[in-house]
Design an enzyme around this catalytic site. Structure first.
Site, PDB file in Angstrom:
ATOM      1  N   CYS A   3       0.872  -1.188   0.000  1.00  0.00           N
ATOM      2  CA  CYS A   3       0.000   0.000   0.000  1.00  0.00           C
ATOM      3  C   CYS A   3       0.901   1.229   0.000  1.00  0.00           C
ATOM      4  O   CYS A   3       2.066   1.141  -0.398  1.00  0.00           O
ATOM      5  CB  CYS A   3      -0.977  -0.033   1.168  1.00  0.00           C
ATOM      6  SG  CYS A   3      -0.210  -0.053   2.804  1.00  0.00           S
ATOM      7  N   ARG A   9      -3.310  -0.761   5.450  1.00  0.00           N
ATOM      8  CA  ARG A   9      -3.881  -1.868   4.670  1.00  0.00           C
ATOM      9  C   ARG A   9      -2.950  -3.059   4.516  1.00  0.00           C
ATOM     10  O   ARG A   9      -3.343  -4.202   4.799  1.00  0.00           O
ATOM     11  CB  ARG A   9      -4.308  -1.345   3.282  1.00  0.00           C
ATOM     12  CG  ARG A   9      -5.470  -0.387   3.327  1.00  0.00           C
ATOM     13  CD  ARG A   9      -5.633   0.356   2.017  1.00  0.00           C
ATOM     14  NE  ARG A   9      -4.548   1.326   1.813  1.00  0.00           N
ATOM     15  CZ  ARG A   9      -4.410   2.120   0.759  1.00  0.00           C
ATOM     16  NH1 ARG A   9      -5.299   2.041  -0.229  1.00  0.00           N
ATOM     17  NH2 ARG A   9      -3.415   2.970   0.671  1.00  0.00           N
ATOM     18  N   ASP A 117      -8.318   3.605   1.164  1.00  0.00           N
ATOM     19  CA  ASP A 117      -7.353   4.027   2.177  1.00  0.00           C
ATOM     20  C   ASP A 117      -8.119   4.465   3.430  1.00  0.00           C
ATOM     21  O   ASP A 117      -8.867   5.439   3.385  1.00  0.00           O
ATOM     22  CB  ASP A 117      -6.543   5.195   1.600  1.00  0.00           C
ATOM     23  CG  ASP A 117      -5.485   5.686   2.559  1.00  0.00           C
ATOM     24  OD1 ASP A 117      -5.485   5.251   3.722  1.00  0.00           O
ATOM     25  OD2 ASP A 117      -4.664   6.516   2.134  1.00  0.00           O
TER      26      ASP A 117
HETATM   27  P1  4NP Z   1      -1.802   2.727   4.071  1.00  0.00           P
HETATM   28  O1  4NP Z   1      -2.494   4.049   4.659  1.00  0.00           O
HETATM   29  O2  4NP Z   1      -1.258   3.105   2.706  1.00  0.00           O
HETATM   30  O3  4NP Z   1      -2.931   1.750   3.990  1.00  0.00           O
HETATM   31  O4  4NP Z   1      -0.729   2.339   5.058  1.00  0.00           O
HETATM   32  C1  4NP Z   1      -1.850   5.274   4.716  1.00  0.00           C
HETATM   33  C2  4NP Z   1      -0.979   5.530   5.744  1.00  0.00           C
HETATM   34  C3  4NP Z   1      -0.364   6.770   5.833  1.00  0.00           C
HETATM   35  C4  4NP Z   1      -0.637   7.748   4.893  1.00  0.00           C
HETATM   36  C5  4NP Z   1      -1.517   7.481   3.859  1.00  0.00           C
HETATM   37  C6  4NP Z   1      -2.123   6.244   3.775  1.00  0.00           C
HETATM   38  N1  4NP Z   1      -0.030   9.031   5.000  1.00  0.00           N
HETATM   39  O5  4NP Z   1      -0.334   9.900   4.176  1.00  0.00           O
HETATM   40  O6  4NP Z   1       0.817   9.231   5.886  1.00  0.00           O
END
Ligand code: 4NP
Length: 145
Positions: A3, A9, A117
Site C-alpha cells: 500500500c 492496509r 485508504d
Molecule cells: P496505508 O495508509 O497506505 O494503507 O498504510 C496510509 C498511511 C499513511 C498515509 C496514507 C495512507 N499518509 O499519508 O501518511
C-alpha cells in the site's frame, strides 16, 4: 502486500494471509510505496481490528518497497491503482510486471476494485478493509492450493 504507508492496509493483508498459509511453504511480507512511515508499527486501528480476529500484527515494521522485491516475491499485490502504478513504474522487465496485481481482482476478476485508504477515516473503515482483505485472501489461498 503493498500500500502507500505500509501501516494500515498492507500490514492487515500480510497478517490475514499469514494466518491462512503454512509459513514453511509460503513467505508473506508487506511494504509501502512511500517511505513515510519507515520503521513504524502498524497503525493502532489496524492492530485493533486484527486483534479482534485473533491476528497479531505487532511484530511488523513499515518498510519501503524496493526493486529487489521483484526478485524475492512471486506475486506482488497492490491495494489500489495508484500503488499498482507506482510498483509497475519500478519494474525492470515483463517478468517483474507480470508479478504485480490488484488484490481485489482476486475477488472479482478484472473489475480493478480498490481497497480504500482508511487512514483519514473512522474505525469502521478498518473493519471494512479487514473484511475485503479476508475474502480476497481466502481466494488467494484457494488458488495456491
Ligand atoms: P496505508 O495508509 O497506505 O494503507 O498504510 C496510509 C498511511 C499513511 C498515509 C496514507 C495512507 N499518509 O499519508 O501518511
Amino acid at each position: 502486500m503493498v500500500c502507500l504507508g505500509n501501516i494500515c492496509r498492507s500490514p492487515l493483508a500480510q497478517g490475514i494471509l499469514e494466518s491462512k498459509v503454512n509459513s514453511n511453504n509460503v513467505f508473506v511480507d508487506s511494504a509501502g510505496t512511500s517511505g513515510f512511515h519507515e520503521g513504524a508499527l502498524p497503525d493502532p486501528r489496524s492492530i485493533l481490528v486484527a486483534q479482534k480476529y485473533n491476528i497479531d500484527i505487532t511484530d511488523q515494521q513499515s518498510r519501503k518497497f524496493i526493486v529487489s522485491d521483484f526478485d524475492e516475491f512471486d506475486i506482488i499485490y497492490a491495494m489500489d491503482k495508484s500503488n499498482l502504478l507506482n510498483i509497475q513504474s519500478l519494474a525492470r522487465n515483463d517478468e517483474d510486471l507480470s508479478k504485480v496485481k490488484l488484490i481485489l481482482n482476486e475477488l472479482q476478476d478484472s473489475k480493478n476494485n480498490e481497497v480504500p485508504d482508511p487512514y483519514y477515516g473512522g474505525d469502521n473503515g478498518f473493519e471494512n478493509v479487514y473484511e475485503m482483505l479476508e475474502k480476497a485472501c481466502d481466494n488467494i489461498v484457494s488458488k495456491l492450493q
